[in-house]
Motif scaffolding. Structure first.
Motif, PDB file in Angstrom:
ATOM      1  N   UNK A   1       0.861  -1.301  -0.084  1.00 16.46           N
ATOM      2  CA  UNK A   1      -0.499  -0.131   0.203  1.00 16.46           C
ATOM      3  C   UNK A   1       0.836   1.145   0.168  1.00 16.46           C
ATOM      4  N   UNK A   2       0.071   2.463  -0.792  1.00 13.86           N
ATOM      5  CA  UNK A   2       1.230   3.375  -1.008  1.00 13.86           C
ATOM      6  C   UNK A   2       0.483   4.236  -0.280  1.00 13.86           C
ATOM      7  N   UNK A   3       0.959   5.227   0.820  1.00 14.62           N
ATOM      8  CA  UNK A   3       0.785   6.720   1.994  1.00 14.62           C
ATOM      9  C   UNK A   3       0.236   6.866   1.733  1.00 14.62           C
ATOM     10  N   UNK A   4      -1.152   7.446   1.694  1.00 11.26           N
ATOM     11  CA  UNK A   4      -2.055   8.933   0.616  1.00 11.26           C
ATOM     12  C   UNK A   4      -1.165   9.600   0.778  1.00 11.26           C
ATOM     13  N   UNK A   5      -0.629  10.246   1.396  1.00 14.09           N
ATOM     14  CA  UNK A   5       0.294  11.703   1.751  1.00 14.09           C
ATOM     15  C   UNK A   5       1.479  12.309   1.634  1.00 14.09           C
ATOM     16  N   UNK A   6       2.241  10.994   1.764  1.00 16.04           N
ATOM     17  CA  UNK A   6       3.623  11.415   1.566  1.00 16.04           C
ATOM     18  C   UNK A   6       3.610  10.626   0.023  1.00 16.04           C
ATOM     19  N   UNK A   7       5.303  10.948  -0.118  1.00 11.49           N
ATOM     20  CA  UNK A   7       5.974  11.257  -1.907  1.00 11.49           C
ATOM     21  C   UNK A   7       6.487   9.360  -1.654  1.00 11.49           C
ATOM     22  N   UNK A   8       6.511   8.967  -1.435  1.00  6.48           N
ATOM     23  CA  UNK A   8       7.745   7.825  -1.296  1.00  6.48           C
ATOM     24  C   UNK A   8       7.372   6.736  -0.509  1.00  6.48           C
ATOM     25  N   UNK A   9       7.080   6.920   0.725  1.00  2.00           N
ATOM     26  CA  UNK A   9       5.764   6.004   1.742  1.00  2.00           C
ATOM     27  C   UNK A   9       5.114   4.677   1.314  1.00  2.00           C
ATOM     28  N   UNK A  10       6.011   3.557   1.346  1.00  2.00           N
ATOM     29  CA  UNK A  10       5.568   2.000   1.173  1.00  2.00           C
ATOM     30  C   UNK A  10       4.692   1.576   1.950  1.00  2.00           C
ATOM     31  N   UNK A  11       4.134   0.865   2.468  1.00  2.00           N
ATOM     32  CA  UNK A  11       3.857  -0.700   3.682  1.00  2.00           C
ATOM     33  C   UNK A  11       4.368  -1.917   3.060  1.00  2.00           C
ATOM     34  N   UNK A  12       4.674  -2.778   3.633  1.00  3.89           N
ATOM     35  CA  UNK A  12       4.443  -3.656   2.318  1.00  3.89           C
ATOM     36  C   UNK A  12       4.494  -5.383   3.743  1.00  3.89           C
ATOM     37  N   UNK A  13       2.953  -6.576   3.497  1.00  5.68           N
ATOM     38  CA  UNK A  13       3.261  -7.418   4.753  1.00  5.68           C
ATOM     39  C   UNK A  13       3.225  -8.804   3.545  1.00  5.68           C
ATOM     40  N   UNK A  14       3.971  -9.553   4.605  1.00  3.72           N
ATOM     41  CA  UNK A  14       4.766 -10.792   3.887  1.00  3.72           C
ATOM     42  C   UNK A  14       4.040 -11.707   4.637  1.00  3.72           C
ATOM     43  N   UNK A  15       4.315 -12.746   4.347  1.00  6.00           N
ATOM     44  CA  UNK A  15       3.613 -14.307   4.331  1.00  6.00           C
ATOM     45  C   UNK A  15       3.776 -15.198   5.832  1.00  6.00           C
ATOM     46  N   UNK A  16       5.120 -14.373   6.821  1.00  4.22           N
ATOM     47  CA  UNK A  16       5.548 -14.540   8.189  1.00  4.22           C
ATOM     48  C   UNK A  16       4.999 -13.723   9.245  1.00  4.22           C
ATOM     49  N   UNK A  17       4.255 -12.811   8.482  1.00  2.00           N
ATOM     50  CA  UNK A  17       3.499 -11.646   9.293  1.00  2.00           C
ATOM     51  C   UNK A  17       3.853 -10.480   9.728  1.00  2.00           C
ATOM     52  N   UNK A  18       5.017 -10.240   9.281  1.00  2.00           N
ATOM     53  CA  UNK A  18       5.799  -8.890   8.978  1.00  2.00           C
ATOM     54  C   UNK A  18       5.921  -7.922   8.618  1.00  2.00           C
ATOM     55  N   UNK A  19       5.657  -6.797   8.903  1.00  2.00           N
ATOM     56  CA  UNK A  19       5.239  -5.676   8.256  1.00  2.00           C
ATOM     57  C   UNK A  19       6.374  -4.452   8.276  1.00  2.00           C
ATOM     58  N   UNK A  20       6.313  -3.855   7.322  1.00  2.00           N
ATOM     59  CA  UNK A  20       7.666  -3.525   6.764  1.00  2.00           C
ATOM     60  C   UNK A  20       7.384  -1.939   5.791  1.00  2.00           C
ATOM     61  N   UNK A  21       7.672  -0.524   7.096  1.00  2.00           N
ATOM     62  CA  UNK A  21       7.811   0.773   6.358  1.00  2.00           C
ATOM     63  C   UNK A  21       8.969   0.472   5.206  1.00  2.00           C
ATOM     64  N   UNK A  22       8.906   1.241   3.925  1.00  5.30           N
ATOM     65  CA  UNK A  22      10.284   2.244   3.339  1.00  5.30           C
ATOM     66  C   UNK A  22       9.651   3.616   3.594  1.00  5.30           C
ATOM     67  N   UNK A  23      11.205   3.975   2.768  1.00  4.66           N
ATOM     68  CA  UNK A  23      11.155   5.028   2.945  1.00  4.66           C
ATOM     69  C   UNK A  23      12.046   5.351   1.020  1.00  4.66           C
TER      70      UNK A  23
END
Length: 457
Positions: free
Chosen positions: A435-457
């Motif tokens: 999912x892309x952040x609705x406001x920030x220019x380069x923020x993306x969140x990812x979720x994987x098969x192990x249940x870990x969420x990661x926030x990227x910039x």
């Protein structure tokens, strides 16, 4: 035996002679023994008054029971109709009484497995110095999260900012808080839903428990105060985001695969079911108000378009159907021999196109206008989705298309040229949610098969 000969033989009480009893005689004798009325003609109950529907004098007509069939016939004879009989149970009797059978939902064969819904605030501070909860959009940041979004240009994220850990099984869906994006909602196969702080401490704020099986999908209402969840326990539940209270429960006895709140009518939502139907519910009455039944396989995606007057659905039957909202007849049906099942979807910010994650390792694009035709020039390839259903997401400025990958990558393509810009190794396990952040220019969140969420910039 009835209808057969009984053989002669010696018994302890004497000698039994051989005889024959017909089926009819046997039944009559048995009935006489049961009712104790060998010489008395069976009486029916009174037929009742034809003008009364309910109660003791209600009309029974030809369906009136015989006296011996009424459960209270014996009591009537012994005590009289008006006398009340008090039954006193001994303690030993009560312990041996069988437990009541589990409740069944009306109109289904599904046994109620639901558990009590509960929610817990687990953050460090529930209220700020002004008594406001996490629902308040923070104003002490470098970026403005309120007002018009503006024309911010998006960029490909390159570094990992934060890792969220709470879920124990696969992440099935993530949703940013509408408009501001200061909160993140995640659903998982561990049957839990979690709310996270995107800024400040980036901590887990609240957990929502109440489903007994994997949560398939979640969707916020337009103002973010409530959200709907769908689970393999066959329930859809409406939650209050702030208090964690479950406001309503819905079920048809079948598994919901996808839920979408109508942005134009926030009190209504659509659910794509495993039994090929799309159901429309009104959260105010708790009733199903419409049923769309034309697909030939489980429904995978629901996408609103044309200012929420229409919506597009895809299914395991490898077809695409477009509908007028509220009218249960498709206005467009597309099923080509080369089509594969489309498992996830995302609307382009322009409102003119819908991107679909196709099971043949490509992202296809269809127009969301009157024709609903496939745009053959736009096809995004280079990732692998076989066996999974990774999310597809488009950046808020419409410039980039992103998708998860079964190899643990997050892939980014240019919307116009369809060329892959970048790949990030986001996990060792397949990445299922992006999912892309609705406001920030380069923020993306990812979720994987192990249940870990990661926030990227």
């Amino acid at each position: 035996m009835a209808g057969s000969q009984r053989g002669a033989g010696r018994l302890p009480t004497g000698f039994a002679a051989e005889t024959f009893i017909s089926e009819h005689s046997f039944r009559q004798g048995r009935l006489a023994l049961e009712t104790g009325a060998t010489s008395k003609k069976r009486k029916r109950e009174a037929k009742g008054n034809a003008g009364i529907l309910d109660g003791p004098d209600a009309y029974k007509g030809p369906w009136a029971k015989f006296d011996h069939e009424r459960p209270d016939a014996a009591e009537d004879e012994e005590f009289g109709e008006d006398e009340e009989v008090e039954i006193v149970y001994e303690e030993d009797d009560i312990e041996e009484m069988p437990a009541p059978a589990p409740k069944k939902l009306a109109g289904t064969d599904y046994q109620d497995e639901s558990i009590g819904e509960r929610s817990e605030f687990v953050g460090s501070q529930e209220f700020d110095y002004q008594g406001r909860t996490y629902m308040h959009v923070p104003t002490d940041l470098d970026i403005k999260l309120t007002g018009d979004p503006g024309e911010a240009k998006n960029y490909i994220p390159k570094k990992l900012l934060h890792t969220y850990k709470y879920h124990t099984k696969s992440i099935t869906q993530t949703r940013f808080f509408p408009d501001s994006g200061h909160l993140l909602l995640s659903a998982s196969a561990d049957s839990k839903i979690a709310l996270w702080d995107v800024y400040h401490q980036r901590e887990l704020l609240r957990t929502y428990s109440g489903h007994t099986k994997s949560v398939n999908d979640i969707d916020f209402t337009p103002d973010g105060t409530q959200f709907v969840s769908a689970s393999y326990d066959r329930y859809m539940k409406l939650w209050d985001t702030e208090t964690g209270k479950c406001l309503n429960k819905f079920t048809s006895g079948k598994t919901p695969h996808v839920v979408r709140v109508n942005p134009g009518s926030p009190h209504e939502f659509l659910a794509g079911m495993s039994d090929k139907k799309i159901l429309q519910y009104d959260v105010r009455s708790g009733e199903m108000v419409q049923e769309y039944d034309h697909h030939l396989g489980p429904v995978n995606t629901i996408t609103f378009c044309d200012e929420n007057r229409r919506f597009v659905t895809t299914s395991d039957d490898k077809s695409l159907r477009a509908w007028e909202y509220g009218i249960p007849v498709p206005i467009k049906f597309i099923a080509e021999p080369y089509m594969f099942a489309m498992v996830r979807s995302a609307m382009h910010p322009s409102g003119k196109y819908i991107a679909f994650q196709s099971s043949d390792n490509q992202i296809t694009v269809y127009s969301s206008s009157d024709r609903f035709r496939q745009n053959r020039k736009k096809s995004y390839r280079g990732h692998n989705v076989a066996g999974y259903a990774p999310d597809v997401a488009i950046s808020p400025d419409g410039q980039f298309v992103s998708s998860g990958d079964s190899g643990g990558y997050v892939c980014f393509w240019d919307w116009k040229t369809c060329k892959m810009w970048h790949k990030i190794q986001a996990s060792e396990a397949p990445v299922l949610s992006v999912q892309w952040h609705p406001r920030e220019s380069s923020k993306v969140v990812t979720g994987d098969l192990n249940g870990v969420l990661k926030f990227w910039d």
